[in-house]
Design an enzyme around this catalytic site. Structure first.
Site, PDB file in Angstrom:
ATOM      1  N   HIS A   1      -3.272   0.059   8.736  1.00  0.00           N
ATOM      2  CA  HIS A   1      -4.312  -0.155   7.947  1.00  0.00           C
ATOM      3  C   HIS A   1      -2.606  -1.062   7.256  1.00  0.00           C
ATOM      4  CE1 HIS A   1      -6.744  -2.162   4.623  1.00  0.00           C
ATOM      5  NE2 HIS A   1      -6.294  -1.193   3.849  1.00  0.00           N
TER       6      HIS A   1
ATOM      7  N   ARG B   1     -12.815  -8.884   7.725  1.00  0.00           N
ATOM      8  CA  ARG B   1     -12.586 -10.314   6.918  1.00  0.00           C
ATOM      9  C   ARG B   1     -12.406 -11.117   7.858  1.00  0.00           C
ATOM     10  NH1 ARG B   1      -8.522  -6.091   3.052  1.00  0.00           N
ATOM     11  NH2 ARG B   1     -10.246  -6.183   1.137  1.00  0.00           N
TER      12      ARG B   1
ATOM     13  N   ARG C   1       0.850  -1.166   0.040  1.00  0.00           N
ATOM     14  CA  ARG C   1       0.217  -0.304  -0.392  1.00  0.00           C
ATOM     15  C   ARG C   1       0.622   1.010   0.027  1.00  0.00           C
ATOM     16  NH1 ARG C   1      -2.801  -4.124   3.517  1.00  0.00           N
ATOM     17  NH2 ARG C   1      -4.422  -4.320   3.160  1.00  0.00           N
TER      18      ARG C   1
HETATM   19  N1  NAD Z   1      -8.498   1.443   3.045  1.00  0.00           N
HETATM   20  C1  NAD Z   1      -9.476   0.371   2.383  1.00  0.00           C
HETATM   21  O1  NAD Z   1      -9.167  -0.713   2.903  1.00  0.00           O
HETATM   22  C2  NAD Z   1      -9.045   0.304   0.865  1.00  0.00           C
HETATM   23  C3  NAD Z   1     -10.157  -1.040   0.653  1.00  0.00           C
HETATM   24  C4  NAD Z   1     -10.003  -1.098  -1.136  1.00  0.00           C
HETATM   25  C5  NAD Z   1      -9.151  -0.367  -1.536  1.00  0.00           C
HETATM   26  N2  NAD Z   1      -8.621   0.812  -0.791  1.00  0.00           N
HETATM   27  C6  NAD Z   1      -8.385   2.619  -1.544  1.00  0.00           C
HETATM   28  O2  NAD Z   1      -9.319   3.251  -2.377  1.00  0.00           O
HETATM   29  C7  NAD Z   1      -8.986   3.748  -3.559  1.00  0.00           C
HETATM   30  C8  NAD Z   1      -9.204   3.515  -4.575  1.00  0.00           C
HETATM   31  O3  NAD Z   1      -9.708   1.877  -4.990  1.00  0.00           O
HETATM   32  P1  NAD Z   1     -10.386   1.603  -6.457  1.00  0.00           P
HETATM   33  O4  NAD Z   1     -10.053  -0.271  -6.559  1.00  0.00           O
HETATM   34  O5  NAD Z   1     -12.021   2.357  -6.081  1.00  0.00           O
HETATM   35  O6  NAD Z   1      -9.302   2.464  -7.566  1.00  0.00           O
HETATM   36  P2  NAD Z   1     -10.387   2.453  -8.832  1.00  0.00           P
HETATM   37  O7  NAD Z   1      -8.793   2.520 -10.349  1.00  0.00           O
HETATM   38  O8  NAD Z   1     -10.708   1.860  -9.813  1.00  0.00           O
HETATM   39  O9  NAD Z   1     -10.726   4.137  -9.075  1.00  0.00           O
HETATM   40  C9  NAD Z   1     -10.331   5.135  -8.233  1.00  0.00           C
HETATM   41  C10 NAD Z   1     -10.487   6.207  -9.255  1.00  0.00           C
HETATM   42  O10 NAD Z   1     -10.582   7.001  -8.658  1.00  0.00           O
HETATM   43  C11 NAD Z   1     -10.502   8.121 -10.133  1.00  0.00           C
HETATM   44  N3  NAD Z   1      -9.517   9.426  -9.821  1.00  0.00           N
HETATM   45  C12 NAD Z   1      -8.026   9.105  -9.451  1.00  0.00           C
HETATM   46  N4  NAD Z   1      -7.705  10.738  -9.500  1.00  0.00           N
HETATM   47  C13 NAD Z   1      -8.823  11.491  -9.181  1.00  0.00           C
HETATM   48  C14 NAD Z   1      -8.380  12.679  -8.885  1.00  0.00           C
HETATM   49  N5  NAD Z   1      -8.300  13.627  -8.735  1.00  0.00           N
HETATM   50  N6  NAD Z   1     -10.428  12.950  -8.751  1.00  0.00           N
HETATM   51  C15 NAD Z   1     -11.301  12.274  -9.017  1.00  0.00           C
HETATM   52  N7  NAD Z   1     -11.485  11.332  -9.005  1.00  0.00           N
HETATM   53  C16 NAD Z   1      -9.632  10.348  -9.238  1.00  0.00           C
HETATM   54  C17 NAD Z   1      -9.758   7.334 -11.096  1.00  0.00           C
HETATM   55  O11 NAD Z   1     -10.390   8.091 -12.471  1.00  0.00           O
HETATM   56  C18 NAD Z   1     -11.315   5.721 -10.812  1.00  0.00           C
HETATM   57  O12 NAD Z   1     -11.681   5.854 -11.120  1.00  0.00           O
HETATM   58  C19 NAD Z   1      -7.183   2.676  -3.757  1.00  0.00           C
HETATM   59  O13 NAD Z   1      -5.898   4.274  -2.985  1.00  0.00           O
HETATM   60  C20 NAD Z   1      -7.216   2.061  -3.371  1.00  0.00           C
HETATM   61  O14 NAD Z   1      -5.809   1.360  -2.101  1.00  0.00           O
HETATM   62  C21 NAD Z   1      -8.343   0.621   0.148  1.00  0.00           C
END
Ligand code: NAD
Length: 309
Positions: free
Chosen positions: A175, A151, A88
């Site tokens: 995390h 989980r 991460r």
């Molecule tokens: N906290 C947690 O437990 C957890 C769990 C899963 C995923 N995540 C994180 O969540 C984030 C999103 O994951 P995902 O699978 O949805 O990814 P994804 O690629 O499917 O979606 C991310 C979206 O963000 C958009 N984006 C990028 N830059 C942007 C900006 N400046 N303004 C607006 N939108 C923008 C992209 O166009 C994309 O549609 C990742 O960083 C991932 O690591 C965190």
């Protein structure tokens, strides 16, 4: 009530869908930087309303935050997800810039919002959003603990062949691999889990939980979204409905657990003001040592962010 979800990708769209389906807010705005993407996802969720029978309106916008103006809660999911082989923390350079610019827009258009951060590396992206927004710490909260705990609860339910509904648990810390398991606070319908499962099996489940996100990245080539999206929606619901639910969530610690100026997952009460209270557990020496290791790991990544400026 109005909720905005920034990032209409896997996690953001799932979160918006759950919020609509459960009628958590009457107006749900999806914002993404990709032209037409948020509009398309919002329209698709709205077209599901006559089938699933909800009346929350979903609206999409390409980088236009005026549509999100006056939101009560904003969920930030924008940013790169992990690919196989990545930690991460590898996402920090790109995602810090994204979270910073998104937060600036959120503050401009929704100055009274409560921000829920989902983007990774979670604890440090919560730090970034807090730094940029200058909101009180109780209004900038990271989502990870509900997911990590879910989980763990799912793995336990499988091993014990019982309903996941009956498993209550709490995990703490950052995390990542240094999350702090607390088996003595895990119960199955009130029965301490240690009375139902042997130590080795429980330890194997805890180890699997620590790398639970990585397991899914390996399987799918990208990170998970159903459970993360639902977990973020559950936090929104607790705030919007002032439920005062007790969840693990990431917040800046200011003396709790003897820790200052670090963003870590701890049990909190979530209500209409965001974090209503940080709950301080009486940790034993082993748990304290694990929490300290987690603090150090998060602090190292916070330092990287500071160096990035
Ligand atoms: N906290 C947690 O437990 C957890 C769990 C899963 C995923 N995540 C994180 O969540 C984030 C999103 O994951 P995902 O699978 O949805 O990814 P994804 O690629 O499917 O979606 C991310 C979206 O963000 C958009 N984006 C990028 N830059 C942007 C900006 N400046 N303004 C607006 N939108 C923008 C992209 O166009 C994309 O549609 C990742 O960083 C991932 O690591 C965190």
């Amino acid at each position: 009530m109005k909720v905005t979800v920034v990032g209409a990708g896997n996690v953001g769209a799932t979160c918006a869908d759950v919020l609509a389906y459960r009628e958590v807010a009457n107006e749900i705005v999806l914002v993404d930087i990709k032209e037409g993407f948020a509009e398309g996802k919002a329209l698709d969720i709205w077209q599901k309303a006559p089938i699933d029978l909800y009346d929350s309106r979903t609206i999409g916008a390409t980088n236009d935050y005026s549509k999100s103006a006056g939101s009560d809660v904003v969920v930030i999911t924008s940013g790169l997800p992990r690919k196989p082989g990545m930690s991460r923390d590898d996402l920090i350079g790109t995602n810090a810039g994204i979270v910073k610019s998104v937060t600036e827009n959120v503050v401009k258009h929704s100055p009274n919002a409560i921000i829920i951060v989902v983007s990774n590396p979670l604890d440090v992206m919560t730090y970034q959003a807090h730094l940029t927004s200058k909101f009180p710490r109780t209004r900038v909260i990271g989502m990870a603990g509900i997911l990590d705990t879910a989980r763990y609860r799912a793995f336990l339910a499988e091993a014990l062949n019982v309903s996941p509904k009956d498993i209550q648990a709490i995990l703490m810390g950052g995390h990542g691999d240094t999350m702090v398991p607390l088996p003595r606070y895990t119960t199955v319908a009130g029965i301490p889990v240690t009375e139902l499962i042997d130590k080795d099996k429980l330890n194997a489940i805890l180890e699997r939980t620590k790398v639970g996100g990585g397991e899914l990245v390996k399987l799918m080539g990208t990170s998970a979204w159903y459970a993360p999206g639902s977990a973020a929606a559950q936090m929104v619901e607790a705030i919007v409905k002032d439920q005062r639910r007790v969840f693990p969530a990431c917040i800046k610690l200011e003396g709790e657990y003897g820790i200052n100026d670090c963003y870590l997952g701890v049990p909190v009460i979530l209500g209409k003001n965001g974090v209503e209270k940080v709950i301080e557990l009486d940790l034993n020496s082993e748990e304290k040592a694990l929490l300290e290791a987690s603090r150090k790991a998060v602090k190292e990544v916070m330092d990287v962010l500071q160096k990035l400026g």
